[in-house]
Design an enzyme around this catalytic site. Structure first.
Site, PDB file in Angstrom:
ATOM      1  N   HIS A   4     -33.626 -11.732   4.903  1.00 51.36           N
ATOM      2  CA  HIS A   4     -33.066 -10.413   5.222  1.00 51.36           C
ATOM      3  C   HIS A   4     -34.001  -9.596   6.133  1.00 51.36           C
ATOM      4  O   HIS A   4     -34.572  -8.587   5.706  1.00 51.36           O
ATOM      5  CB  HIS A   4     -32.752  -9.638   3.943  1.00 51.36           C
ATOM      6  N   ARG A  15     -24.005  -8.816   5.232  1.00 51.76           N
ATOM      7  CA  ARG A  15     -24.235  -8.723   3.789  1.00 51.76           C
ATOM      8  C   ARG A  15     -23.737 -10.007   3.129  1.00 51.76           C
ATOM      9  O   ARG A  15     -22.640 -10.481   3.448  1.00 51.76           O
ATOM     10  CB  ARG A  15     -23.487  -7.525   3.183  1.00 51.76           C
TER      11      ARG A  15
HETATM   12  P1  NDP Z   1     -20.509  -0.732  11.764  1.00 49.96           P
HETATM   13  O1  NDP Z   1     -20.244  -0.066  10.500  1.00 49.96           O
HETATM   14  O2  NDP Z   1     -20.909   0.095  12.965  1.00 49.96           O
HETATM   15  O3  NDP Z   1     -19.213  -1.545  12.210  1.00 49.96           O
HETATM   16  C1  NDP Z   1     -18.478  -2.345  11.362  1.00 49.96           C
HETATM   17  C2  NDP Z   1     -17.507  -3.219  12.160  1.00 49.96           C
HETATM   18  O4  NDP Z   1     -16.786  -4.052  11.259  1.00 49.96           O
HETATM   19  C3  NDP Z   1     -16.489  -2.401  12.931  1.00 49.96           C
HETATM   20  O5  NDP Z   1     -16.226  -3.009  14.172  1.00 49.96           O
HETATM   21  C4  NDP Z   1     -15.243  -2.488  12.050  1.00 49.96           C
HETATM   22  O6  NDP Z   1     -14.055  -2.443  12.775  1.00 49.96           O
HETATM   23  C5  NDP Z   1     -15.391  -3.880  11.459  1.00 49.96           C
HETATM   24  N1  NDP Z   1     -14.670  -3.985  10.195  1.00 49.96           N
HETATM   25  C6  NDP Z   1     -14.883  -3.281   9.048  1.00 49.96           C
HETATM   26  N2  NDP Z   1     -14.005  -3.659   8.101  1.00 49.96           N
HETATM   27  C7  NDP Z   1     -13.233  -4.621   8.660  1.00 49.96           C
HETATM   28  C8  NDP Z   1     -12.139  -5.404   8.196  1.00 49.96           C
HETATM   29  N3  NDP Z   1     -11.669  -5.274   6.954  1.00 49.96           N
HETATM   30  N4  NDP Z   1     -11.559  -6.280   9.055  1.00 49.96           N
HETATM   31  C9  NDP Z   1     -12.016  -6.405  10.327  1.00 49.96           C
HETATM   32  N5  NDP Z   1     -13.064  -5.696  10.827  1.00 49.96           N
HETATM   33  C10 NDP Z   1     -13.641  -4.824  10.008  1.00 49.96           C
HETATM   34  O7  NDP Z   1     -21.569  -1.874  11.494  1.00 49.96           O
HETATM   35  P2  NDP Z   1     -22.822  -2.385  12.380  1.00 49.96           P
HETATM   36  O8  NDP Z   1     -22.333  -3.223  13.509  1.00 49.96           O
HETATM   37  O9  NDP Z   1     -23.735  -1.277  12.724  1.00 49.96           O
HETATM   38  O10 NDP Z   1     -23.584  -3.279  11.304  1.00 49.96           O
HETATM   39  C11 NDP Z   1     -22.953  -4.352  10.638  1.00 49.96           C
HETATM   40  C12 NDP Z   1     -23.672  -4.632   9.353  1.00 49.96           C
HETATM   41  O11 NDP Z   1     -24.933  -5.249   9.598  1.00 49.96           O
HETATM   42  C13 NDP Z   1     -24.070  -3.414   8.504  1.00 49.96           C
HETATM   43  O12 NDP Z   1     -22.962  -2.948   7.761  1.00 49.96           O
HETATM   44  C14 NDP Z   1     -25.158  -3.966   7.616  1.00 49.96           C
HETATM   45  O13 NDP Z   1     -24.592  -4.432   6.418  1.00 49.96           O
HETATM   46  C15 NDP Z   1     -25.685  -5.152   8.409  1.00 49.96           C
HETATM   47  N6  NDP Z   1     -27.104  -5.034   8.733  1.00 49.96           N
HETATM   48  C16 NDP Z   1     -27.927  -6.100   8.433  1.00 49.96           C
HETATM   49  C17 NDP Z   1     -29.267  -6.067   8.763  1.00 49.96           C
HETATM   50  C18 NDP Z   1     -30.142  -7.253   8.527  1.00 49.96           C
HETATM   51  O14 NDP Z   1     -31.352  -7.159   8.707  1.00 49.96           O
HETATM   52  N7  NDP Z   1     -29.605  -8.394   8.174  1.00 49.96           N
HETATM   53  C19 NDP Z   1     -29.869  -4.875   9.388  1.00 49.96           C
HETATM   54  C20 NDP Z   1     -28.923  -3.832   9.690  1.00 49.96           C
HETATM   55  C21 NDP Z   1     -27.592  -3.918   9.359  1.00 49.96           C
HETATM   56  P3  NDP Z   1     -13.451  -1.051  13.358  1.00 49.96           P
HETATM   57  O15 NDP Z   1     -14.576  -0.337  14.011  1.00 49.96           O
HETATM   58  O16 NDP Z   1     -12.430  -1.517  14.314  1.00 49.96           O
HETATM   59  O17 NDP Z   1     -12.934  -0.308  12.177  1.00 49.96           O
END
Ligand code: NDP
Length: 311
Positions: free
Chosen positions: A274, A226
């Site tokens: 995107h 994002r």
């Molecule tokens: P998830 O929600 O499954 O995972 C998020 C990850 O980020 C987890 O490993 C989490 O850690 C980590 N995280 C969250 N907050 C923090 C923080 N403050 N500090 C450190 N690590 C943090 O996300 P996905 O992997 O499924 O997807 C990632 C993003 O990709 C989505 O949220 C979406 O915005 C984006 N996206 C973009 C697309 C595009 O076309 N460009 C398409 C689809 C998605 P932990 O698990 O250890 O808490």
């Protein structure tokens, strides 16, 4: 009375989703587009991508909201969200599509493609000896559904791969670091930094001037999650000063990116609109139908989003 699934999305075609879902719902659920709902009281399920404000107020008997995508930031931030389970898509095809885009972006920088594109524009044969993947370090920030798969694909290509998240986990070939204190060390080592963090109150503009300054001089930056996770002015400054050698950017704080935005014309920067990954009806339909059946039969839904964490 037959239950109804209401569908709303700007970019996604209703017909394709209806046709993919219908065989899995076996006549138990009527599937209707938001502008053609016959009886709002029968709507128990909503499959939505960024519906307009007030959308949920139309359906008093909702029991499940399914986000038509992986990123739920816009959904969980709403004021009209009903107090029912929220699920998101966790689709293997979507994961593969994202991992391949991230791999492309990492290879673009690892193989110095921006250098060759600039040289080609000058009709210049500008040989640079390639570096082995094993000599290049990649950091993936965020190791969720999509981030973990991308990180393991990068590692499979032989790159030294580090990942950063809040909680530890085992990932093939990936050295995992956790928590804020670990971030500067991860950034200082990486030749390519990939942002796969969800947008939450804790990650908004988390990648700021201090974070870019902590990156290795000459590093490249990739953002596929994002735009709002990044302080865009700080990113522009890091690119303009040459501290960062380039970037591959699929997401922006304001989309579409304004025609006069400085990112369009900075050297080494690739802008895509995107599309790193999208939800695909055929592969996502079975899990959506399974969650709907779970609600109808009193079972447990999967891929539920935590409203507290925001992802
Ligand atoms: P998830 O929600 O499954 O995972 C998020 C990850 O980020 C987890 O490993 C989490 O850690 C980590 N995280 C969250 N907050 C923090 C923080 N403050 N500090 C450190 N690590 C943090 O996300 P996905 O992997 O499924 O997807 C990632 C993003 O990709 C989505 O949220 C979406 O915005 C984006 N996206 C973009 C697309 C595009 O076309 N460009 C398409 C689809 C998605 P932990 O698990 O250890 O808490």
């Amino acid at each position: 009375m037959t239950d109804t699934l209401v569908f709303y999305s700007g970019p996604d075609p209703f017909d394709a989703w209806r046709d993919a879902l219908a065989p899995h719902l076996d006549g138990h659920v009527r599937i209707e587009n938001a502008d053609a709902v016959s009886d709002p009281d029968t709507v128990r399920f909503a499959l939505v991508w960024m519906p307009p404000e007030g959308f949920f107020d139309r359906f008093p008997n909702l029991e499940l909201v399914i986000n038509l995508g992986a990123g739920v930031d816009r959904l969980v931030a709403r004021g009209d969200l009903p107090d029912v389970p929220i699920t998101r898509l966790s689709d293997p095809e979507m994961g593969r599509m994202m991992a391949s885009f991230v791999l492309f972006a990492v290879l673009r920088h690892a193989r110095e493609i921006p250098h060759f594109e600039a040289a080609q524009a000058r009709r210049e044969w500008a040989y640079r000896h390639p570096r082995a993947a094993t000599d290049i370090t990649v950091a993936v920030l965020g190791l969720g559904e999509l981030g973990a798969l991308a990180a393991t694909e990068i590692a499979r290509q032989g790159f030294r791969t580090h990942g950063w998240a809040t909680r530890p986990r085992e990932l093939d070939g990936v050295t995992v670091h956790c928590g804020d204190d670990a971030l500067p060390g991860v950034l200082a080592e990486a030749d390519v930094v990939v942002c796969m963090l969800p947008l939450t109150p804790g990650t908004r503009e988390r990648l700021d001037a201090e974070v870019f300054a902590a990156m290795k001089p000459g590093a490249a930056f990739v953002n596929v999650s994002r735009g709002e996770v990044v302080d865009e002015a700080a990113l522009v400054a890091a690119l303009q000063s040459g501290h960062l050698s380039g970037a591959t950017l699929d997401v922006f704080a304001a989309e579409p990116l304004a025609p006069d935005h400085p990112l369009w014309s900075l050297p080494g920067v690739l802008i895509t609109p995107h599309l790193a990954s999208v939800a695909l009806p055929k592969s996502a339909a079975p899990q959506i139908a399974a969650n709907i059946r779970a609600v109808q039969t009193g079972g447990d839904v999967v891929n539920q989003v935590s409203r507290v964490r925001g992802y």
